[in-house]
Design a protein around this motif. Structure first.
Motif, PDB file in Angstrom:
ATOM      1  N   UNK A 199       0.877  -1.331   0.044  1.00  0.00           N
ATOM      2  CA  UNK A 199      -0.120   0.078   0.005  1.00  0.00           C
ATOM      3  C   UNK A 199       0.855   1.199  -0.218  1.00  0.00           C
ATOM      4  N   UNK A 200       2.003   1.227   0.759  1.00  0.00           N
ATOM      5  CA  UNK A 200       2.768   2.453   1.122  1.00  0.00           C
ATOM      6  C   UNK A 200       3.776   2.498  -0.125  1.00  0.00           C
ATOM      7  N   UNK A 201       3.312   3.243  -1.394  1.00  0.00           N
ATOM      8  CA  UNK A 201       4.256   3.263  -2.480  1.00  0.00           C
ATOM      9  C   UNK A 201       5.180   4.243  -2.283  1.00  0.00           C
ATOM     10  N   UNK A 202       4.863   5.482  -1.601  1.00  0.00           N
ATOM     11  CA  UNK A 202       5.883   6.462  -1.322  1.00  0.00           C
ATOM     12  C   UNK A 202       6.028   6.749   0.060  1.00  0.00           C
ATOM     13  N   UNK A 203       6.982   5.838   0.887  1.00  0.00           N
ATOM     14  CA  UNK A 203       7.126   6.043   2.333  1.00  0.00           C
ATOM     15  C   UNK A 203       7.565   7.346   2.620  1.00  0.00           C
ATOM     16  N   UNK A 204       8.412   8.144   1.640  1.00  0.00           N
ATOM     17  CA  UNK A 204       8.704   9.362   2.286  1.00  0.00           C
ATOM     18  C   UNK A 204       7.515  10.311   2.259  1.00  0.00           C
ATOM     19  N   UNK A 205       6.122  10.016   2.109  1.00  0.00           N
ATOM     20  CA  UNK A 205       5.060  10.889   2.457  1.00  0.00           C
ATOM     21  C   UNK A 205       4.952  10.753   4.124  1.00  0.00           C
ATOM     22  N   UNK A 206       5.267   9.676   4.627  1.00  0.00           N
ATOM     23  CA  UNK A 206       5.294   9.568   6.014  1.00  0.00           C
ATOM     24  C   UNK A 206       6.317  10.381   6.953  1.00  0.00           C
ATOM     25  N   UNK A 207       7.391  10.971   6.379  1.00  0.00           N
ATOM     26  CA  UNK A 207       8.321  11.580   7.033  1.00  0.00           C
ATOM     27  C   UNK A 207       7.576  12.902   7.806  1.00  0.00           C
ATOM     28  N   UNK A 208       8.230  13.323   8.919  1.00  0.00           N
ATOM     29  CA  UNK A 208       7.707  14.233   9.846  1.00  0.00           C
ATOM     30  C   UNK A 208       6.175  14.354  10.344  1.00  0.00           C
ATOM     31  N   UNK A 214       0.851  -1.532  12.487  1.00  0.00           N
ATOM     32  CA  UNK A 214       1.016  -1.677  11.173  1.00  0.00           C
ATOM     33  C   UNK A 214      -0.311  -1.247  10.537  1.00  0.00           C
ATOM     34  N   UNK A 215      -1.458  -2.066  10.844  1.00  0.00           N
ATOM     35  CA  UNK A 215      -2.766  -1.619  10.189  1.00  0.00           C
ATOM     36  C   UNK A 215      -3.108  -0.171  10.291  1.00  0.00           C
ATOM     37  N   UNK A 216      -2.756   0.290  11.307  1.00  0.00           N
ATOM     38  CA  UNK A 216      -2.960   1.836  11.515  1.00  0.00           C
ATOM     39  C   UNK A 216      -2.191   2.743  10.914  1.00  0.00           C
ATOM     40  N   UNK A 217      -0.732   2.380  10.449  1.00  0.00           N
ATOM     41  CA  UNK A 217      -0.030   3.075   9.604  1.00  0.00           C
ATOM     42  C   UNK A 217      -0.429   3.143   8.322  1.00  0.00           C
ATOM     43  N   UNK A 218      -0.792   1.701   7.618  1.00  0.00           N
ATOM     44  CA  UNK A 218      -1.578   1.701   6.534  1.00  0.00           C
ATOM     45  C   UNK A 218      -2.627   2.492   6.222  1.00  0.00           C
ATOM     46  N   UNK A 219      -3.557   2.482   7.296  1.00  0.00           N
ATOM     47  CA  UNK A 219      -4.854   3.449   7.293  1.00  0.00           C
ATOM     48  C   UNK A 219      -4.397   4.795   7.253  1.00  0.00           C
ATOM     49  N   UNK A 220      -3.475   5.333   7.989  1.00  0.00           N
ATOM     50  CA  UNK A 220      -3.024   6.828   8.107  1.00  0.00           C
ATOM     51  C   UNK A 220      -2.533   7.116   6.477  1.00  0.00           C
ATOM     52  N   UNK A 221      -1.707   6.413   5.897  1.00  0.00           N
ATOM     53  CA  UNK A 221      -1.157   6.592   4.686  1.00  0.00           C
ATOM     54  C   UNK A 221      -2.334   6.661   3.653  1.00  0.00           C
ATOM     55  N   UNK A 222      -3.030   5.812   3.674  1.00  0.00           N
ATOM     56  CA  UNK A 222      -4.651   5.714   2.593  1.00  0.00           C
ATOM     57  C   UNK A 222      -5.048   7.269   2.666  1.00  0.00           C
ATOM     58  N   UNK A 223      -5.149   7.547   4.279  1.00  0.00           N
ATOM     59  CA  UNK A 223      -5.811   8.885   4.259  1.00  0.00           C
ATOM     60  C   UNK A 223      -4.787  10.063   3.792  1.00  0.00           C
ATOM     61  N   UNK A 224      -3.615   9.999   3.933  1.00  0.00           N
ATOM     62  CA  UNK A 224      -2.599  10.828   3.459  1.00  0.00           C
ATOM     63  C   UNK A 224      -2.741  11.018   1.769  1.00  0.00           C
ATOM     64  N   UNK A 225      -2.846   9.987   0.986  1.00  0.00           N
ATOM     65  CA  UNK A 225      -3.020   9.849  -0.367  1.00  0.00           C
ATOM     66  C   UNK A 225      -4.367  10.172  -0.934  1.00  0.00           C
ATOM     67  N   UNK A 226      -5.525  10.339   0.134  1.00  0.00           N
ATOM     68  CA  UNK A 226      -6.585  10.702  -0.167  1.00  0.00           C
ATOM     69  C   UNK A 226      -7.550   9.431  -0.577  1.00  0.00           C
ATOM     70  N   UNK A 227      -7.109   8.217  -0.365  1.00  0.00           N
ATOM     71  CA  UNK A 227      -8.046   6.958  -0.686  1.00  0.00           C
ATOM     72  C   UNK A 227      -8.757   6.583   0.325  1.00  0.00           C
TER      73      UNK A 227
END
Length: 139
Positions: free
Chosen positions: A30-39, A124-137
């Motif tokens: 799911x996390x294709x751009x891990x750098x979006x998680x920085x900061x 891990x599931x929470x981080x995946x969900x947060x990434x999905x929120x970041x990218x707007x999915x």
């Protein structure tokens, strides 16, 4: 995966490891751009209470969750000096436990492993969900 899980009871350590590994694999896919998680601050209060570390961001959590999965699947590797010192401190506090009944000690560690694996899977599931929120999915 459900068919493979059917062979194991709910409290099987192998099943808990498989669930965690599957959650990390899902996170990696799911996390294709891990750098979006920085900061991005971690939601986990435990991270902020670490004695020698500042609050981790989501990117550091991402790397940690992957590293733990790799260690669980391939075995232990040598630790860096900072972690080795922490581990030695833990050994000192566990010395009284080593004198207890081996079966009691085994059950103590099994409960601990299940708790840790469950917590890591949720993180891990929470981080995946947060990434999905970041990218707007939406999930």
């Amino acid at each position: 995966m459900q068919f493979a899980e059917a062979k194991f009871t709910k409290s099987c350590l192998l099943l808990a490891l498989r669930r965690y590994s599957a959650a990390v694999s899902d996170m990696e896919q799911t996390v294709l751009l891990p750098s979006l998680l920085r900061d991005m601050p971690s939601d986990d209060i435990m991270d902020c209470e670490a004695a020698e570390e500042s609050c981790k961001d989501q990117y550091e959590n991402y790397l940690m969750l992957k590293a733990i999965r790799n260690t669980a699947e391939s075995g232990l590797v040598a630790m860096d000096d900072r972690k080795a010192k922490t581990n030695k401190a833990l050994d000192k506090t566990l010395e009284p436990l080593l004198e207890t009944d081996p079966e009691v000690l085994f059950h103590f560690h099994m409960r601990g492993l299940f708790c840790v694996l469950s917590n890591l899977t949720k993180r891990t599931q929470g981080l995946t969900d947060k990434y999905m929120d970041i990218i707007g999915v939406s999930n």
